[in-house]
Design a protein around this motif. Structure first.
Motif, PDB file in Angstrom:
ATOM      1  N   LEU A   1       3.779   3.364  -9.961  1.00 12.67           N
ATOM      2  CA  LEU A   1       3.433   2.651  -8.723  1.00 12.67           C
ATOM      3  C   LEU A   1       3.756   3.449  -7.466  1.00 12.67           C
ATOM      4  O   LEU A   1       3.091   3.304  -6.453  1.00 12.67           O
ATOM      5  N   PHE A   2       4.804   4.276  -7.546  1.00 10.75           N
ATOM      6  CA  PHE A   2       5.290   4.884  -6.306  1.00 10.75           C
ATOM      7  C   PHE A   2       5.036   6.379  -6.170  1.00 10.75           C
ATOM      8  O   PHE A   2       5.015   6.890  -5.054  1.00 10.75           O
ATOM      9  N   VAL A   3       4.887   7.072  -7.277  1.00  6.00           N
ATOM     10  CA  VAL A   3       4.923   8.533  -7.201  1.00  6.00           C
ATOM     11  C   VAL A   3       3.543   9.167  -7.280  1.00  6.00           C
ATOM     12  O   VAL A   3       2.866   9.091  -8.307  1.00  6.00           O
ATOM     13  N   ASP A   4       3.132   9.789  -6.194  1.00  7.36           N
ATOM     14  CA  ASP A   4       2.013  10.717  -6.225  1.00  7.36           C
ATOM     15  C   ASP A   4       2.574  12.090  -6.605  1.00  7.36           C
ATOM     16  O   ASP A   4       3.760  12.369  -6.371  1.00  7.36           O
TER      17      ASP A   4
ATOM     18  N   ARG B   1       9.899  11.993   2.842  1.00  9.51           N
ATOM     19  CA  ARG B   1      10.717  10.838   2.528  1.00  9.51           C
ATOM     20  C   ARG B   1      10.697  10.665   1.018  1.00  9.51           C
ATOM     21  O   ARG B   1       9.646  10.794   0.400  1.00  9.51           O
TER      22      ARG B   1
ATOM     23  N   LYS C   1      10.525   8.682  -2.394  1.00  5.62           N
ATOM     24  CA  LYS C   1       9.912   7.416  -2.746  1.00  5.62           C
ATOM     25  C   LYS C   1      10.970   6.411  -3.192  1.00  5.62           C
ATOM     26  O   LYS C   1      10.874   5.245  -2.891  1.00  5.62           O
TER      27      LYS C   1
ATOM     28  N   LEU D   1       0.502  -5.938 -12.592  1.00  2.34           N
ATOM     29  CA  LEU D   1      -0.776  -5.234 -12.761  1.00  2.34           C
ATOM     30  C   LEU D   1      -0.594  -3.983 -13.611  1.00  2.34           C
ATOM     31  O   LEU D   1      -1.418  -3.675 -14.482  1.00  2.34           O
TER      32      LEU D   1
ATOM     33  N   GLY E   1      -2.739 -11.109  -2.051  1.00  2.00           N
ATOM     34  CA  GLY E   1      -2.729  -9.660  -2.103  1.00  2.00           C
ATOM     35  C   GLY E   1      -1.518  -9.062  -1.428  1.00  2.00           C
ATOM     36  O   GLY E   1      -0.418  -9.578  -1.532  1.00  2.00           O
ATOM     37  N   ASP E   2      -1.738  -7.971  -0.712  1.00  2.00           N
ATOM     38  CA  ASP E   2      -0.632  -7.167  -0.233  1.00  2.00           C
ATOM     39  C   ASP E   2      -0.076  -7.618   1.109  1.00  2.00           C
ATOM     40  O   ASP E   2       0.861  -7.024   1.614  1.00  2.00           O
TER      41      ASP E   2
ATOM     42  N   ASP F   1       3.724  -7.268   2.357  1.00  2.09           N
ATOM     43  CA  ASP F   1       4.547  -6.441   1.476  1.00  2.09           C
ATOM     44  C   ASP F   1       5.142  -5.292   2.282  1.00  2.09           C
ATOM     45  O   ASP F   1       4.416  -4.402   2.730  1.00  2.09           O
TER      46      ASP F   1
ATOM     47  N   HIS G   1       6.680  -2.813   1.411  1.00  2.00           N
ATOM     48  CA  HIS G   1       6.666  -1.523   0.719  1.00  2.00           C
ATOM     49  C   HIS G   1       5.273  -0.901   0.690  1.00  2.00           C
ATOM     50  O   HIS G   1       5.055   0.098   0.014  1.00  2.00           O
ATOM     51  N   LEU G   2       4.365  -1.495   1.432  1.00  2.00           N
ATOM     52  CA  LEU G   2       2.957  -1.139   1.317  1.00  2.00           C
ATOM     53  C   LEU G   2       2.670   0.332   1.586  1.00  2.00           C
ATOM     54  O   LEU G   2       1.781   0.918   0.960  1.00  2.00           O
ATOM     55  N   ASP G   3       3.435   0.939   2.467  1.00  2.00           N
ATOM     56  CA  ASP G   3       3.160   2.340   2.803  1.00  2.00           C
ATOM     57  C   ASP G   3       3.824   3.304   1.831  1.00  2.00           C
ATOM     58  O   ASP G   3       3.788   4.513   2.032  1.00  2.00           O
ATOM     59  N   ARG G   4       4.451   2.777   0.787  1.00  2.00           N
ATOM     60  CA  ARG G   4       5.180   3.648  -0.138  1.00  2.00           C
ATOM     61  C   ARG G   4       4.449   3.876  -1.459  1.00  2.00           C
ATOM     62  O   ARG G   4       4.839   4.747  -2.226  1.00  2.00           O
ATOM     63  N   TYR G   5       3.464   3.051  -1.746  1.00  2.00           N
ATOM     64  CA  TYR G   5       2.859   3.117  -3.074  1.00  2.00           C
ATOM     65  C   TYR G   5       2.060   4.404  -3.266  1.00  2.00           C
ATOM     66  O   TYR G   5       1.569   5.002  -2.314  1.00  2.00           O
ATOM     67  N   ALA G   6       1.920   4.777  -4.531  1.00  2.00           N
ATOM     68  CA  ALA G   6       1.112   5.943  -4.883  1.00  2.00           C
ATOM     69  C   ALA G   6      -0.368   5.629  -4.675  1.00  2.00           C
ATOM     70  O   ALA G   6      -0.786   4.468  -4.724  1.00  2.00           O
ATOM     71  N   ALA G   7      -1.130   6.686  -4.468  1.00  2.00           N
ATOM     72  CA  ALA G   7      -2.565   6.514  -4.214  1.00  2.00           C
ATOM     73  C   ALA G   7      -3.236   5.758  -5.357  1.00  2.00           C
ATOM     74  O   ALA G   7      -4.167   4.975  -5.145  1.00  2.00           O
ATOM     75  N   ARG G   8      -2.772   5.972  -6.587  1.00  2.00           N
ATOM     76  CA  ARG G   8      -3.438   5.360  -7.735  1.00  2.00           C
ATOM     77  C   ARG G   8      -3.386   3.836  -7.702  1.00  2.00           C
ATOM     78  O   ARG G   8      -4.172   3.184  -8.359  1.00  2.00           O
ATOM     79  N   THR G   9      -2.447   3.273  -6.952  1.00  2.00           N
ATOM     80  CA  THR G   9      -2.355   1.809  -6.950  1.00  2.00           C
ATOM     81  C   THR G   9      -3.578   1.181  -6.283  1.00  2.00           C
ATOM     82  O   THR G   9      -3.836  -0.003  -6.472  1.00  2.00           O
TER      83      THR G   9
ATOM     84  N   MET H   1      -5.572  -0.360  -8.792  1.00  2.00           N
ATOM     85  CA  MET H   1      -4.936  -1.407  -9.600  1.00  2.00           C
ATOM     86  C   MET H   1      -5.038  -2.727  -8.847  1.00  2.00           C
ATOM     87  O   MET H   1      -4.186  -3.050  -8.024  1.00  2.00           O
ATOM     88  N   THR H   2      -6.089  -3.457  -9.127  1.00  2.00           N
ATOM     89  CA  THR H   2      -6.335  -4.674  -8.364  1.00  2.00           C
ATOM     90  C   THR H   2      -6.138  -5.903  -9.235  1.00  2.00           C
ATOM     91  O   THR H   2      -6.134  -5.811 -10.458  1.00  2.00           O
TER      92      THR H   2
ATOM     93  N   ALA I   1      -6.447   2.899 -13.174  1.00  2.00           N
ATOM     94  CA  ALA I   1      -5.045   3.185 -12.841  1.00  2.00           C
ATOM     95  C   ALA I   1      -4.771   4.677 -12.784  1.00  2.00           C
ATOM     96  O   ALA I   1      -3.812   5.112 -12.149  1.00  2.00           O
TER      97      ALA I   1
END
Lengths: 467, 467
Positions: free
Chosen positions: A154-157, A211, A213, A306, B33-34, B37, B39-47, B50-51, B178
């Motif tokens: 969820l967090f790591v690119d 920063r 994660k 998810l 949805g989000d 949240d 933490h929204l700016d912390r998630y990995a791009a792949r999320t 994931m809907t 994902a």
């Protein structure tokens, strides 16, 4: 089922020593790695970080009954009430089989999510003064490992920074590597993670315009070091992460296994919106059920659900209901207390044997709970290189190199006191001491960076070497 | 445990209709949805891929007992011999608890890997004339979903192409999303994947200088379409993929559930070095144990084991040994045969009801096995938009949009005949027909792209619309 299963808690990433370690396990074709794989040009870039387990190559040898394994992290299940448990599990299948054997919720079975509140309440401090717990905040996972893997997902690119103690749990490092994280280790001492070192790491990242994660930490009876984060450091760690906008992943599989029943306030209790707490039934009930949980802020919880749908659709309903029945029908608190006594006795056996047998220049931690002692050997000894010789001498351990993302840590080893009985632990340490004596003899004979006899160190010196 | 669990086999990615679908499930905070949240700016791009599940938002309503759910893919477990199974499980805990409740091998329990050979042998053709099976080639997984997730992890870098049937299994699409795969759908007809369409997709990729990482296919009793890949197409598909250097992932959860016991030769049997075969106990025994397997070429097998260590350390030993005991002590082949009979009866009930009740202009597939009918509605009807109205009319289905990576498919729906008894299926289809009649009335009244009565189509027309 005569051979002991390999212990996955001991896996570690292999660096350049792969071939050497693999050579100890002749006939293990996998040690040969990717040679001859016709699909080699098809794999994703992330597979470069997914390397063979350091221990697996030695496993065929190390699992022989004559070898004393101080390598594994397998809980000792001898105290489990198998007879009464078997009655409950039979009742579960007969009475609730239609739901227990059916697909369930990706978030986990509701009744178990309720009961997890009781388990956390038993660990005084884990819920915190405010309580702050609702079953709907819990996501049941296929062991804590699955929670770690999904959180990293969820967090790591690729290239994102994750902070972790030095050393850190090998299974977490495996997940971080699988998602191409850049792990930065933060120094520990006998009181756990050092706030000043964390502050420095955070400031350095800020100077780089980056920063982390999250900070991954095992605050209680740390794996592999065995120490706990001092109570007065906890608010400081929490505040530092909050100030720098860094999430905390608090992994707490051993928190109930303090030998004196001592527990610590959870980091989550101090900042529930910035901490994901991970719990597990593997050490207080049964690892083979693979049932753990995450307690997360709502936004992260929703994304964990998810991720679980993608990873496994849902955790097995059956194993969750086995845990639920066990909690509902057994005096599980007493069993936890008996586990504490058993592990205390084993730890004492190990510490006594280390004191008696290990050569000068070695030092080690003195755990108050959990499964592990972290030992440091004299300069010049390489614990990874020594491992095949140790196995030949019928003792196995986990080299410290598995617990560092960069493969450092070769002067350290993790010695587990959880699985073998006390007399076997003593014998294992005796054999290990013999191997170390041999290494030191060689070093002295050939003059290669050998330690002087009676160098500073020993059990009184600082036990955690974060170098 | 009174409410039925949500059925994760029905999850699907939501496109723009998320808010609308969510609105049907008032009080479901997650549908929001989000928003909010922190933490929204912390998630990995792949999320981003994931809907929320299309069905989950409707689940609170759809799981009410008065709603006939044709949406789920839950096997019917009524025929399971719970009494004798409970005796076996009790014996497992009492006699083998120490190993069954302990960590196990990441590759899976050896005895079960042996028995999986018997299961595959029972499905004539799955092993192929050459046999070509060794227990060491098998990796046991936490359901097939875990195998899908791990294979995608191993092969897919962001933007890599995966080929999949049009439509394709929603859980696979979830894993592909994902890992940020670009899914290209390949047309099917009543004989399954169309070789010419696959050839065209492969050639187009070649012209673009790209190569798909793998073709994902469900050749037998397809989910969601219900058809099987014709025997004479199989060598052609295998040869095309071999020629273009594209791996095949053959997902076969329903292969033993042909109503007449008909089975097909596996793609793997035609090119074992270029096919990863996925099997599952979810449909022939118990989905709630989450036990599936992958049969893979050695290089891929080794990487699957590494991925499993990262994902869960190891699959639960306990659930694997429950499956193993069941296979060893029960006449599981007879149970499979009784499942076939049960699903045949339900499929016939559904096909009869569709014929009787559905308005002109609808058409549907006529499965010879498995769990699903794929229905196509007249132009102008949007099955996703219609779903809340269907649930209000006490019937649920899975909109076709969940089975396409691009959210197309709104003229289709998957109707499951696996779970409800025949009379409920008939009643569900009757209700569905009423909803469709209402939609068509509205379309005619307001003149919006409504179908003319008696348009071509109906059950005699080609049943699979790959547009």
């Amino acid at each position: 089922m005569t051979a002991m299963p390999p212990d996955p808690r001991t896996t570690g990433s292999l660096g350049t020593g792969a071939a050497a370690a693999g050579a100890a396990a002749e006939g293990d074709a996998r040690a040969a790695g990717d040679a001859g794989d016709p699909h080699l040009d098809r794999y994703a870039a992330r597979t470069a970080g997914m390397t063979a387990s350091e221990i697996r190559a030695l496993f065929a040898v190390a699992s022989r009954p004559e070898v004393v394994s101080l390598a594994g992290g397998m809980p000792n299940l001898a105290a489990l009430p198998l007879e009464s448990l078997s009655v409950e599990v039979a009742g579960l299948v007969a009475a609730e089989g239609q739901s227990a054997l059916q697909y369930g919720s990706a978030q986990g079975v509701p009744v178990l999510r309720e009961q997890i509140g009781d388990v956390m309440a038993f660990e005084a401090g884990s819920l915190g003064a405010t309580g702050g717990f609702a079953p709907d905040d819990v996501v049941v996972t296929v062991g804590s490992q699955s929670a770690l893997d999904m959180l990293t997902r969820l967090f790591v690119d690729p290239g994102d920074v994750v902070l972790a103690e030095s050393p850190s749990y090998v299974g977490a490092l495996g997940s971080f590597a699988a998602y191409q994280a850049e792990v930065r280790h933060v120094a520990m001492d006998d009181d756990g993670l050092i706030p000043a070192a964390l502050d420095e790491a955070l400031q350095r990242l800020a100077r780089e315009g980056r920063r982390a994660k999250f900070l991954y930490t095992v605050p209680n009876f740390h794996n592999p070091v065995g120490v706990s984060l001092a109570a007065d450091r906890r608010p400081e760690i929490v505040e530092l992460c909050r100030r720098h906008g860094v999430l905390i992943v608090e992994d707490n599989p051993y928190g109930l296994l303090g030998f004196d029943g001592q527990t610590y306030p959870s980091l989550r209790s101090m900042d529930p919106e910035n901490v994901v707490y991970l719990g597990s039934f593997s050490k207080i009930f049964a690892s083979g059920l693979r049932v753990g949980w995450a307690l997360a802020p709502h936004g992260i919880r929703d994304k964990l659900v998810l991720a679980a749908e993608s990873a496994t659709l849902c955790p097995p309903a059956f194993t969750q209901l086995v845990v639920s029945r066990y909690l509902a029908t057994h005096d599980w608190r007493s069993l936890v207390k008996s586990f504490r006594e058993m592990y205390r006795e084993r730890c004492e056996a190990m510490l006594g044997a280390l004191e008696t047998h290990l050569p000068d220049g070695c030092r080690w931690t003195r755990p108050q709970g959990g499964f592990f002692v972290w030992a440091t050997v004299p300069e010049g000894v390489d614990t990874r290189a020594m491992l095949p010789r140790a196995v030949t001498a019928r003792v196995a351990y986990a080299s410290g190199t598995g617990f560092h993302a960069d493969g450092s840590g070769s002067r350290h080893m993790r010695l587990s006191f959880c699985y073998p009985p006390p007399e076997r632990i003593t014998e294992g340490v005796r054999r290990l001491a013999g191997v170390l004596d041999g290494e030191l003899d060689l070093l002295r004979t050939f003059g290669v960076a050998g330690p002087r006899h009676g160098t500073p160190g020993g059990p009184q010196a600082p036990a955690v070497d974060t170098a």
